[in-house]
Scaffold this motif. Sequence first.
Motif, PDB file in Angstrom:
ATOM      1  N   GLU A 190       2.620   7.556   9.380  1.00 10.60           N
ATOM      2  CA  GLU A 190       3.100   6.392  10.119  1.00 10.60           C
ATOM      3  C   GLU A 190       2.944   5.120   9.297  1.00 10.60           C
ATOM      4  O   GLU A 190       3.841   4.256   9.274  1.00 10.60           O
ATOM      5  CB  GLU A 190       2.339   6.259  11.441  1.00 10.60           C
ATOM      6  N   THR A 191       1.817   4.983   8.603  1.00  5.10           N
ATOM      7  CA  THR A 191       1.604   3.801   7.763  1.00  5.10           C
ATOM      8  C   THR A 191       2.588   3.776   6.606  1.00  5.10           C
ATOM      9  O   THR A 191       3.150   2.726   6.262  1.00  5.10           O
ATOM     10  CB  THR A 191       0.170   3.779   7.229  1.00  5.10           C
ATOM     11  N   ARG A 202       3.299  -9.470   7.644  1.00 12.15           N
ATOM     12  CA  ARG A 202       2.974  -8.067   7.898  1.00 12.15           C
ATOM     13  C   ARG A 202       2.715  -7.329   6.591  1.00 12.15           C
ATOM     14  O   ARG A 202       1.831  -6.459   6.526  1.00 12.15           O
ATOM     15  CB  ARG A 202       4.123  -7.410   8.666  1.00 12.15           C
ATOM     16  N   GLN A 203       3.444  -7.678   5.547  1.00  9.42           N
ATOM     17  CA  GLN A 203       3.208  -7.067   4.249  1.00  9.42           C
ATOM     18  C   GLN A 203       1.792  -7.375   3.756  1.00  9.42           C
ATOM     19  O   GLN A 203       1.082  -6.505   3.242  1.00  9.42           O
ATOM     20  CB  GLN A 203       4.232  -7.568   3.233  1.00  9.42           C
ATOM     21  N   LYS A 262      13.342  -3.843   3.962  1.00 14.99           N
ATOM     22  CA  LYS A 262      13.741  -5.131   4.539  1.00 14.99           C
ATOM     23  C   LYS A 262      13.651  -6.238   3.491  1.00 14.99           C
ATOM     24  O   LYS A 262      14.520  -7.123   3.417  1.00 14.99           O
ATOM     25  CB  LYS A 262      12.868  -5.465   5.742  1.00 14.99           C
ATOM     26  N   ASP A 313       9.581   0.809   5.361  1.00 10.47           N
ATOM     27  CA  ASP A 313      10.511  -0.013   6.126  1.00 10.47           C
ATOM     28  C   ASP A 313      10.410  -1.482   5.714  1.00 10.47           C
ATOM     29  O   ASP A 313      11.430  -2.168   5.563  1.00 10.47           O
ATOM     30  CB  ASP A 313      10.222   0.137   7.618  1.00 10.47           C
ATOM     31  N   LEU A 314       9.181  -1.968   5.502  1.00 12.64           N
ATOM     32  CA  LEU A 314       8.996  -3.352   5.061  1.00 12.64           C
ATOM     33  C   LEU A 314       9.616  -3.573   3.689  1.00 12.64           C
ATOM     34  O   LEU A 314      10.274  -4.592   3.438  1.00 12.64           O
ATOM     35  CB  LEU A 314       7.507  -3.702   5.027  1.00 12.64           C
ATOM     36  N   ASP A 347       5.544   5.093   6.608  1.00 11.34           N
ATOM     37  CA  ASP A 347       6.852   4.757   7.166  1.00 11.34           C
ATOM     38  C   ASP A 347       6.996   3.248   7.330  1.00 11.34           C
ATOM     39  O   ASP A 347       8.053   2.672   7.027  1.00 11.34           O
ATOM     40  CB  ASP A 347       7.041   5.442   8.520  1.00 11.34           C
ATOM     41  N   GLU A 348       5.938   2.600   7.805  1.00 11.92           N
ATOM     42  CA  GLU A 348       6.012   1.151   8.012  1.00 11.92           C
ATOM     43  C   GLU A 348       6.102   0.411   6.686  1.00 11.92           C
ATOM     44  O   GLU A 348       6.871  -0.552   6.549  1.00 11.92           O
ATOM     45  CB  GLU A 348       4.793   0.671   8.800  1.00 11.92           C
TER      46      GLU A 348
END
Length: 234
Positions: free
Chosen positions: A186-187, A232-233, A197, A193-194, A189-190
Amino acid sequence: PLVLFLLHHGKARKSSSRLPPGPPVLVFLAKFLALRRSIFDLGPLLRELHQRHGPVISVRLFRTLVFVADRRLAHSVLVQGGATFADRPPLVEPSHLFTAGARDISSSPYGPYWRLVRRNLAAEALHPARLSLFAPARRRMRDALVADLRSRGGDGSTAVEVRPLFRRALFELLVYMSLGARLGAETLDEIEDLQMKILRSITSFPIFSFFPAVTKRLFRGRWDSYVAIRRRQD
């Protein structure tokens, strides 16, 4: 192939007559927006401009861009005259935001700081002795990739799209090399995704390069989303 280099010198700004020919700014913007593509996908437009204006053209936008299509001229400029152009222009937003003010090796201006970062990268992270320490991690990622490929189509009955699997395996390896820790799915994946973006924001049309004090207000939602991604990064 096309070679792109950037001119950002005071002399060029003072005497525009020294710059190569090029299209009017509004004409270039209209054609670029009509393509509806990334700033890095200008091939068809540049070929058309070179046919009209010659092997060297300039485009004046948020900075002066000079495009060279002739390999001999490119060699003369980038190799024989490399010392003149061996620098990077100042970053524009949102690249400045996502590089902590141009503090990474790929965006910082050439000088003492850049040489220090490059020396640290070559002597530490990319030194053969250091790279050998990651051999167990490379084997682990390789075994996981092979197992994933076999589980998806090991019997040959179905087609398997390998690009996402290879990309994910390399991404996990690079994250481990950067952070020194194995993270959960999950981490990862995030983080992925960041990163996507950030990549899309940098390669999209640089709207905040034009009067940033104004465009950051006009496009407040987009700018706030960039700031949220950066936080968030961190």
